[in-house]
Motif scaffolding. Structure first.
Motif, PDB file in Angstrom:
ATOM      1  N   ARG A 173       0.837  -1.217   0.000  1.00 25.42           N
ATOM      2  CA  ARG A 173       0.000   0.000   0.000  1.00 25.42           C
ATOM      3  C   ARG A 173       0.863   1.255   0.000  1.00 25.42           C
ATOM      4  O   ARG A 173       0.561   2.240  -0.696  1.00 25.42           O
ATOM      5  CB  ARG A 173      -0.926  -0.005   1.218  1.00 25.42           C
ATOM      6  CG  ARG A 173      -1.927  -1.134   1.240  1.00 25.42           C
ATOM      7  CD  ARG A 173      -2.990  -0.963   0.177  1.00 25.42           C
ATOM      8  NE  ARG A 173      -3.873  -2.131   0.114  1.00 25.42           N
ATOM      9  CZ  ARG A 173      -4.841  -2.290  -0.766  1.00 25.42           C
ATOM     10  NH1 ARG A 173      -5.066  -1.345  -1.672  1.00 25.42           N
ATOM     11  NH2 ARG A 173      -5.588  -3.381  -0.773  1.00 25.42           N
ATOM     12  N   HIS A 174       1.941   1.219   0.769  1.00 20.08           N
ATOM     13  CA  HIS A 174       2.814   2.396   0.835  1.00 20.08           C
ATOM     14  C   HIS A 174       3.388   2.723  -0.536  1.00 20.08           C
ATOM     15  O   HIS A 174       3.413   3.891  -0.949  1.00 20.08           O
ATOM     16  CB  HIS A 174       3.957   2.140   1.829  1.00 20.08           C
ATOM     17  CG  HIS A 174       4.999   3.215   1.829  1.00 20.08           C
ATOM     18  ND1 HIS A 174       4.830   4.415   2.482  1.00 20.08           N
ATOM     19  CD2 HIS A 174       6.230   3.277   1.236  1.00 20.08           C
ATOM     20  CE1 HIS A 174       5.896   5.175   2.294  1.00 20.08           C
ATOM     21  NE2 HIS A 174       6.759   4.505   1.547  1.00 20.08           N
ATOM     22  N   ILE A 175       3.820   1.703  -1.257  1.00 19.72           N
ATOM     23  CA  ILE A 175       4.442   1.954  -2.559  1.00 19.72           C
ATOM     24  C   ILE A 175       3.428   2.501  -3.552  1.00 19.72           C
ATOM     25  O   ILE A 175       3.699   3.497  -4.251  1.00 19.72           O
ATOM     26  CB  ILE A 175       5.115   0.673  -3.088  1.00 19.72           C
ATOM     27  CG1 ILE A 175       6.361   0.376  -2.262  1.00 19.72           C
ATOM     28  CG2 ILE A 175       5.477   0.828  -4.572  1.00 19.72           C
ATOM     29  CD1 ILE A 175       7.110  -0.864  -2.681  1.00 19.72           C
ATOM     30  N   MET A 196      11.706  -4.164  -6.936  1.00  9.06           N
ATOM     31  CA  MET A 196      12.949  -4.298  -6.180  1.00  9.06           C
ATOM     32  C   MET A 196      12.888  -3.515  -4.870  1.00  9.06           C
ATOM     33  O   MET A 196      13.408  -3.977  -3.845  1.00  9.06           O
ATOM     34  CB  MET A 196      14.124  -3.871  -7.043  1.00  9.06           C
ATOM     35  CG  MET A 196      14.490  -4.900  -8.112  1.00  9.06           C
ATOM     36  SD  MET A 196      15.876  -4.402  -9.154  1.00  9.06           S
ATOM     37  CE  MET A 196      15.025  -3.994 -10.679  1.00  9.06           C
ATOM     38  N   LEU A 197      12.261  -2.341  -4.882  1.00  8.53           N
ATOM     39  CA  LEU A 197      12.120  -1.604  -3.632  1.00  8.53           C
ATOM     40  C   LEU A 197      11.174  -2.331  -2.683  1.00  8.53           C
ATOM     41  O   LEU A 197      11.424  -2.402  -1.473  1.00  8.53           O
ATOM     42  CB  LEU A 197      11.620  -0.187  -3.894  1.00  8.53           C
ATOM     43  CG  LEU A 197      11.446   0.672  -2.635  1.00  8.53           C
ATOM     44  CD1 LEU A 197      12.744   0.778  -1.842  1.00  8.53           C
ATOM     45  CD2 LEU A 197      10.924   2.070  -2.993  1.00  8.53           C
ATOM     46  N   ALA A 205      22.093   0.856  -6.712  1.00 12.19           N
ATOM     47  CA  ALA A 205      21.097  -0.208  -6.805  1.00 12.19           C
ATOM     48  C   ALA A 205      19.782   0.354  -7.310  1.00 12.19           C
ATOM     49  O   ALA A 205      19.420   1.499  -7.007  1.00 12.19           O
ATOM     50  CB  ALA A 205      20.895  -0.873  -5.443  1.00 12.19           C
ATOM     51  N   GLU A 206      19.048  -0.459  -8.062  1.00 14.50           N
ATOM     52  CA  GLU A 206      17.744  -0.016  -8.579  1.00 14.50           C
ATOM     53  C   GLU A 206      16.810   0.356  -7.436  1.00 14.50           C
ATOM     54  O   GLU A 206      16.092   1.357  -7.502  1.00 14.50           O
ATOM     55  CB  GLU A 206      17.134  -1.118  -9.444  1.00 14.50           C
ATOM     56  CG  GLU A 206      17.879  -1.383 -10.734  1.00 14.50           C
ATOM     57  CD  GLU A 206      17.114  -0.911 -11.954  1.00 14.50           C
ATOM     58  OE1 GLU A 206      15.961  -0.464 -11.821  1.00 14.50           O
ATOM     59  OE2 GLU A 206      17.676  -1.008 -13.064  1.00 14.50           O
ATOM     60  N   SER A 207      16.783  -0.443  -6.391  1.00 10.70           N
ATOM     61  CA  SER A 207      15.892  -0.149  -5.268  1.00 10.70           C
ATOM     62  C   SER A 207      16.265   1.172  -4.613  1.00 10.70           C
ATOM     63  O   SER A 207      15.391   1.955  -4.216  1.00 10.70           O
ATOM     64  CB  SER A 207      15.936  -1.278  -4.238  1.00 10.70           C
ATOM     65  OG  SER A 207      17.247  -1.440  -3.703  1.00 10.70           O
ATOM     66  N   THR A 208      17.560   1.443  -4.515  1.00 15.93           N
ATOM     67  CA  THR A 208      18.015   2.688  -3.896  1.00 15.93           C
ATOM     68  C   THR A 208      17.697   3.887  -4.778  1.00 15.93           C
ATOM     69  O   THR A 208      17.340   4.969  -4.278  1.00 15.93           O
ATOM     70  CB  THR A 208      19.522   2.603  -3.612  1.00 15.93           C
ATOM     71  OG1 THR A 208      19.774   1.493  -2.736  1.00 15.93           O
ATOM     72  CG2 THR A 208      20.042   3.877  -2.983  1.00 15.93           C
TER      73      THR A 208
END
Length: 507
Positions: free
Chosen positions: A331-333, A373-374, A355-358
């Motif tokens: 939900r946050h994303i 990825m995040l 990094a992709e998530s970063t």
């Protein structure tokens, strides 16, 4: 690991350039020491320019060094310089717009946009890079603006997006079976890579990792037949484990005309229904299990930083149940990060690595892969095994489109899917709020069967592994990876447009 020369710090770049130019007293005084060659000097200047974020100039210096090394009969150093040239190009290539071009793209794609809105977007929110002290903007700067402004996106999608078709599984009222794996769809099709003869070098070996479907809980009965060039298959075909692929080693001299590799593929994809998970029945994790350790660690593109850990804890608060925690992260994303295109090639090539998530966590920009990825990074930081699954989707249209989604593991239930990106598509159209909510609820713990899975996680390992110094797109294998030590051009990049997949639902 990339060429170690490329990872040297900016301070060492400067020292290396001084040394290469023969400007230190120690070098001048050392009797009999060989002066650096013109090729070494060009390569050192390339390193210095890259370290100073002058990527276009660095590419030119590395190209100069490559040619000089080749003329001097040193193929190993020529290849190292060529790879550095490829890397420099990939670092900036997706940032193709200067300020004037970025402004023009916004005016063309967003009718009525104000000067103030353009300035705010370019100064504060757009993805950009600085090279040679010039700010360069990501090529889809205007598309990303629309994704970040749903009202504008809805106007443009009013007639172009058939959302009833997209929501055919999420809104289905005819689901007679309960999960987790129901409503199978059998797909058959062809994967095809055709490299033009004129793009091939005259000598050498083409090393090609060709993607294939992989067996998963929701993708079964995978078959691969009629593989081209069977005499040159060095490993595989592999359709089990973390990733599907077949590995070729093809002598260029054996190719007459265009190089064509193809495979007939078939698989059964199941709809996944986990909406009835009882949080009280989720078991305990075995924290010593190798798979638990694998999918809770920090890795190349799913990075666990202190900031990510703090954010994950902030999101879940006092909640301790892993299923409920994962749902809160989902939900946050979808409520915090609007979908946007991102410069994957640059992120994969740039040193120091981001990094992709970063990248998404720090810039608020992310597409399906980056969002997944995040999600995985936030889950992992709480001790929840999670991964980003890659392949293709046939949800938006019958034509396969590259896509990523996420999974998190719950003892007693298995790998639970979600798709934060597809969920956000509901914000791109004008629909009743209850339908929008139902669509997002479905993709919180369910998944449609219109999927082709190639890898169970990003950066999935293959055997043989891609050489550490090769410049290829490492994150995903939605396209073949191509390495050739004798090629003058970046074949891995050029041949992305030479690959395609056709699929048909047959049952």
């Amino acid at each position: 690991m990339r060429s170690t020369a490329i990872t040297i710090s900016a301070a060492v770049f400067a020292l290396l350039l001084i040394f290469a130019a023969g400007c230190t007293a120690a070098t001048e005084e050392k009797a009999g020491s060989a002066a650096p060659s013109p090729a070494d000097e060009a390569y050192a200047r390339g390193l210095a320019e890259y370290g100073a974020a002058n990527y276009r100039v660095a590419e030119e210096r590395f190209a100069e060094a490559c040619a000089l090394y080749a003329d001097a009969g040193d193929p190993d150093k020529a290849r190292t310089a060529r790879n550095a040239m490829f890397q420099a190009n990939r670092t900036y290539m997706e940032y193709s717009l200067d300020t004037a071009a970025a402004e023009a793209a916004l005016r063309e794609k967003v009718p009525g946009i104000t000067d103030a809105a353009i300035t705010d977007w370019l100064e504060n929110r757009a993805q950009k890079i600085v090279s040679e002290n010039e700010t360069l903007y990501f090529y889809d700067v205007a598309g990303d603006y629309l994704y970040a402004h749903p009202d504008e996106m809805q106007k443009q999608n009013e007639r172009s997006l058939d959302f009833d078709y997209v929501a055919r599984y999420a809104w289905s009222g005819n689901r007679s079976e309960h999960g987790p794996y129901v409503n199978p769809v059998r797909y058959e099709g062809v994967e095809r890579l055709e490299i033009p003869f004129e793009a091939l070098p005259s000598t050498g070996i083409l090393k090609i990792w060709f993607p294939l479907p992989v067996e998963t809980d929701a993708q079964r009965n995978v078959t691969v037949t009629n593989l081209s060039c069977p005499d040159f298959i060095a490993a595989g075909p592999v359709t089990t484990g973390p990733i599907g692929y077949v590995y070729y080693e093809i002598p260029v001299e054996a190719v007459n005309g265009n190089l064509v590799l193809s495979a007939d593929i078939a698989f059964t994809s199941y709809e996944q229904i986990f909406e009835d998970i009882d949080p009280e029945k989720v078991g305990e994790y075995d924290t010593s299990d190798p798979e638990y350790l694998l999918y809770t660690k920090s890795e190349r593109n799913i990075e666990l930083t202190d900031a990510v850990r703090e954010k994950a804890q902030e999101i879940v608060g006092n909640e301790t149940n892993p299923h409920l925690q994962a749902q809160m992260i989902y939900r946050h994303i979808i409520e915090t990060y609007p979908y946007s295109h991102v410069p994957h090639g640059s992120l994969d090539a740039r040193e120091p690595k981001v990094a992709e998530s970063t990248h998404m966590f720090e810039t608020d920009h992310g597409d399906c892969g980056t969002q997944s990825m995040l999600f995985a990074a936030l889950c992992r930081s709480l001790g929840i095994p999670a991964r980003a699954v890659g392949g293709y989707q046939m949800l938006l249209s019958e034509t396969p489109g590259t896509h990523f989604w996420a999974e998190y593991y719950l003892p007693g239930y298995g790998w639970v899917p979600n798709d934060v990106t597809v969920a956000e598509v509901a914000d791109w159209v004008v629909i009743p709020e209850e339908k929008r909510s139902a669509f997002k609820d479905y993709y919180a713990a369910n998944l449609d069967p219109t999927r082709l899975v190639i890898q169970k996680n990003v950066d999935a390992p293959m055997d043989p592994a891609i050489p550490g110094d090769a410049v290829v797109f490492r994150v995903v294998r939605q396209y073949p990876a191509i390495v050739c030590d004798t090629a003058e051009d970046d074949l891995d990049l050029l041949c992305m447009e030479c690959f395609g997949i056709s699929l048909e639902a047959v049952a």
